[in-house]
Design a protein around this motif. Structure first.
Motif, mmCIF file in Angstrom:
data_model
loop_
_atom_site.group_PDB
_atom_site.id
_atom_site.type_symbol
_atom_site.label_atom_id
_atom_site.label_comp_id
_atom_site.label_asym_id
_atom_site.label_seq_id
_atom_site.Cartn_x
_atom_site.Cartn_y
_atom_site.Cartn_z
ATOM 1 N N TYR A 111 -10.386 14.186 -0.728
ATOM 2 C CA TYR A 111 -9.600 14.272 -1.965
ATOM 3 C C TYR A 111 -10.166 15.269 -2.977
ATOM 4 C CZ TYR A 111 -6.521 10.464 -0.612
ATOM 5 O OH TYR A 111 -5.584 9.705 0.033
ATOM 6 N N ARG B 157 -7.139 3.089 3.575
ATOM 7 C CA ARG B 157 -8.098 1.980 3.563
ATOM 8 C C ARG B 157 -7.529 0.699 4.160
ATOM 9 N NH1 ARG B 157 -12.689 1.284 1.337
ATOM 10 N NH2 ARG B 157 -13.780 2.908 0.184
ATOM 11 N N PHE C 120 4.653 6.988 -4.676
ATOM 12 C CA PHE C 120 3.855 7.506 -5.783
ATOM 13 C C PHE C 120 4.608 7.306 -7.101
ATOM 14 C CE2 PHE C 120 2.063 10.990 -8.413
ATOM 15 C CZ PHE C 120 0.754 10.528 -8.437
ATOM 16 N N LEU D 25 -13.763 10.170 1.930
ATOM 17 C CA LEU D 25 -12.677 10.216 0.945
ATOM 18 C C LEU D 25 -12.981 11.203 -0.174
ATOM 19 C CD1 LEU D 25 -11.725 6.431 0.761
ATOM 20 C CD2 LEU D 25 -10.360 8.290 1.715
ATOM 21 N N TYR E 192 0.846 -1.193 0.000
ATOM 22 C CA TYR E 192 0.000 0.000 0.000
ATOM 23 C C TYR E 192 0.880 1.241 0.000
ATOM 24 C CZ TYR E 192 -4.354 2.516 1.260
ATOM 25 O OH TYR E 192 -5.461 3.321 1.267
ATOM 26 N N PHE E 193 0.269 2.364 -0.267
ATOM 27 C CA PHE E 193 0.979 3.638 -0.116
ATOM 28 C C PHE E 193 1.244 3.844 1.377
ATOM 29 C CE2 PHE E 193 -1.996 3.909 -3.729
ATOM 30 C CZ PHE E 193 -1.049 3.965 -4.747
ATOM 31 N N TRP F 212 4.505 3.775 -8.255
ATOM 32 C CA TRP F 212 3.134 3.457 -8.690
ATOM 33 C C TRP F 212 2.876 3.988 -10.104
ATOM 34 C CZ3 TRP F 212 -0.557 0.234 -7.746
ATOM 35 C CH2 TRP F 212 -1.879 0.500 -8.110
ATOM 36 N N GLN G 46 -8.937 -5.295 -2.671
ATOM 37 C CA GLN G 46 -10.174 -4.731 -2.113
ATOM 38 C C GLN G 46 -10.117 -4.816 -0.580
ATOM 39 O OE1 GLN G 46 -12.309 -2.880 -3.417
ATOM 40 N NE2 GLN G 46 -12.427 -3.359 -5.596
ATOM 41 N N SER G 47 -10.017 -3.629 0.026
ATOM 42 C CA SER G 47 -9.778 -3.558 1.471
ATOM 43 C C SER G 47 -10.814 -4.321 2.302
ATOM 44 C CB SER G 47 -9.729 -2.098 1.907
ATOM 45 O OG SER G 47 -10.893 -1.412 1.502
ATOM 46 N N GLY H 53 -6.560 -2.384 -10.520
ATOM 47 C CA GLY H 53 -5.701 -1.224 -10.799
ATOM 48 C C GLY H 53 -5.517 -0.305 -9.609
ATOM 49 N N GLN H 54 -5.774 -0.821 -8.402
ATOM 50 C CA GLN H 54 -5.646 0.028 -7.211
ATOM 51 C C GLN H 54 -5.040 -0.759 -6.058
ATOM 52 O OE1 GLN H 54 -9.694 1.724 -6.701
ATOM 53 N NE2 GLN H 54 -8.721 3.625 -7.308
ATOM 54 N N LEU H 55 -4.591 -0.020 -5.068
ATOM 55 C CA LEU H 55 -4.112 -0.609 -3.818
ATOM 56 C C LEU H 55 -5.096 -0.228 -2.718
ATOM 57 C CD1 LEU H 55 -0.304 0.237 -4.110
ATOM 58 C CD2 LEU H 55 -1.419 -1.973 -4.538
ATOM 59 N N PRO H 56 -5.151 -0.919 -1.600
ATOM 60 C CA PRO H 56 -4.203 -1.897 -1.068
ATOM 61 C C PRO H 56 -4.320 -3.296 -1.670
ATOM 62 C CG PRO H 56 -6.043 -1.628 0.460
ATOM 63 C CD PRO H 56 -6.234 -0.620 -0.643
HETATM 64 N N1 GDS Z 1 -12.444 -0.221 -3.291
HETATM 65 C C1 GDS Z 1 -11.010 -0.172 -3.170
HETATM 66 C C2 GDS Z 1 -10.615 -0.784 -1.832
HETATM 67 O O1 GDS Z 1 -11.418 -0.712 -0.894
HETATM 68 O O2 GDS Z 1 -9.527 -1.363 -1.712
HETATM 69 C C3 GDS Z 1 -10.560 1.279 -3.298
HETATM 70 C C4 GDS Z 1 -9.059 1.355 -3.444
HETATM 71 C C5 GDS Z 1 -8.551 2.753 -3.727
HETATM 72 O O3 GDS Z 1 -9.267 3.728 -3.883
HETATM 73 N N2 GDS Z 1 -7.231 2.845 -3.779
HETATM 74 C C6 GDS Z 1 -6.553 4.087 -4.053
HETATM 75 C C7 GDS Z 1 -5.613 3.905 -5.218
HETATM 76 O O4 GDS Z 1 -5.076 2.827 -5.448
HETATM 77 C C8 GDS Z 1 -5.717 4.439 -2.839
HETATM 78 S S1 GDS Z 1 -6.697 4.633 -1.411
HETATM 79 N N3 GDS Z 1 -5.358 4.995 -5.941
HETATM 80 C C9 GDS Z 1 -4.395 5.014 -7.011
HETATM 81 C C10 GDS Z 1 -5.014 4.810 -8.356
HETATM 82 O O5 GDS Z 1 -6.237 4.690 -8.484
HETATM 83 O O6 GDS Z 1 -4.211 4.787 -9.350
HETATM 84 N N4 GDS Z 1 -10.675 6.167 -3.499
HETATM 85 C C11 GDS Z 1 -12.082 6.008 -3.541
HETATM 86 C C12 GDS Z 1 -12.468 5.048 -2.473
HETATM 87 O O7 GDS Z 1 -11.582 4.604 -1.722
HETATM 88 O O8 GDS Z 1 -13.676 4.787 -2.343
HETATM 89 C C13 GDS Z 1 -10.091 7.299 -3.178
HETATM 90 O O9 GDS Z 1 -10.687 8.347 -2.971
HETATM 91 C C14 GDS Z 1 -8.599 7.242 -3.056
HETATM 92 N N5 GDS Z 1 -8.039 8.444 -3.587
HETATM 93 C C15 GDS Z 1 -8.311 7.097 -1.571
HETATM 94 S S2 GDS Z 1 -6.654 6.668 -1.287
HETATM 95 C C16 GDS Z 1 -5.012 11.014 -6.305
HETATM 96 C C17 GDS Z 1 -5.215 12.254 -5.455
HETATM 97 O O10 GDS Z 1 -4.323 12.556 -4.638
HETATM 98 O O11 GDS Z 1 -6.229 12.915 -5.567
HETATM 99 N N6 GDS Z 1 -3.635 10.911 -6.701
HETATM 100 C C18 GDS Z 1 -5.367 9.728 -5.586
HETATM 101 C C19 GDS Z 1 -6.762 9.741 -5.096
HETATM 102 C C20 GDS Z 1 -7.203 8.378 -4.603
HETATM 103 O O12 GDS Z 1 -6.818 7.353 -5.133
#
Ligand code: GDS
Length: 210
Positions: A109, A14, A36, A105, A8-9, A39, A65-66, A51-54
């Motif tokens: 954000y 999450r 970053f 979030l 994760y970051f 990534w 998926q958290s 395409g996302q973390l964690p």
């Molecule tokens: N459903 C997934 C889970 O629960 O694991 C959501 C995972 C997720 O959102 N991961 C984000 C990620 O990998 C980091 S959590 N981002 C990189 C990418 O997409 O390439 N998410 C909506 C949510 O969680 O419902 C967000 O709002 C995330 N924000 C929370 S961090 C941008 C900025 O700074 O504005 N660089 C990143 C914004 C972002 O990803």
């Protein structure tokens, strides 16, 4: 010994509910911190299922998926209630926390400066539901569902602590929630996790807003 790895970051984000769960269950895990730059420049995003973390690994078993990660560990550590009805109530509570997290979030954000006053003003509408849920569970002196801790408690605790940082007085009108945060964060393993540098030095959100 299980070999758990969190990818994760460098944020609580999450994954803090999972870290709370693992700490409270006396488990250890490895942190694979993604910057970053790695990534955006590497192929990690392509490898992640959505395409996302964690991401999370238990040995060679890999998961994204958290909330799926949270539920997986709950099945291992018996944190999913005593029967189908308790499990459904735990899911309900956790989905309620998830709804709040998505709102939080979006605000953090996308609309922090302009939306802060309005977000804080509307917060009691969401908190009220959890105060009522707690009250209905034996008067609110224990957990969110049943008489043993569940994964929804770790998620709710994380969510409430984040909101106390955003709006320090937000629980003043919710005595059961206030006592709940104090009670759960005093559990010895949670307390030492919360006092650890690893936790304290980790930002809540990637953009530094909180
Ligand atoms: N459903 C997934 C889970 O629960 O694991 C959501 C995972 C997720 O959102 N991961 C984000 C990620 O990998 C980091 S959590 N981002 C990189 C990418 O997409 O390439 N998410 C909506 C949510 O969680 O419902 C967000 O709002 C995330 N924000 C929370 S961090 C941008 C900025 O700074 O504005 N660089 C990143 C914004 C972002 O990803």
């Amino acid at each position: 010994m299980p070999e758990y790895t969190i990818t994760y970051f460098d944020v609580r984000g999450r994954m803090e509910h999972v870290r709370l769960l693992l700490s409270d269950q006396g488990q250890h895990w490895k942190e694979e911190v993604v910057t970053f730059d790695s990534w955006t420049q590497g192929d990690l995003k392509k490898k992640a299922v959505f395409g996302q973390l964690p991401g999370f690994r238990d040995g060679s078993f890999s998961l994204y998926q958290s909330n799926a990660i949270l539920r997986y560990l709950s099945k291992i550590y018996d944190l999913y209630g005593k029967n189908a009805k308790e499990a459904a109530l735990i899911d309900m509570a956790n989905d309620g926390v998830e709804d709040m997290r998505v709102k939080y979030l979006r605000f953090i954000y996308q609309n922090y400066e302009d939306g802060k006053a309005d977000y804080i003003e509307k917060l009691p509408n969401d908190l009220k539901a959890f105060e009522q849920l707690l009250a209905r569970n034996g008067g609110g002196k224990g957990f969110i569902v049943g008489d043993q801790i569940s994964f929804a408690d770790y998620n709710l605790l994380d969510n409430l602590m984040n909101h106390q940082i955003l709006a320090p007085n937000c629980l003043h009108d919710f005595p059961l929630l206030q006592a709940y945060v104090a009670r759960l964060s005093a559990r010895p393993k949670i307390k030492s996790f919360l006092e650890s540098d690893a936790h304290k030095n980790r930002r809540i959100n990637g953009n530094g807003k909180q």
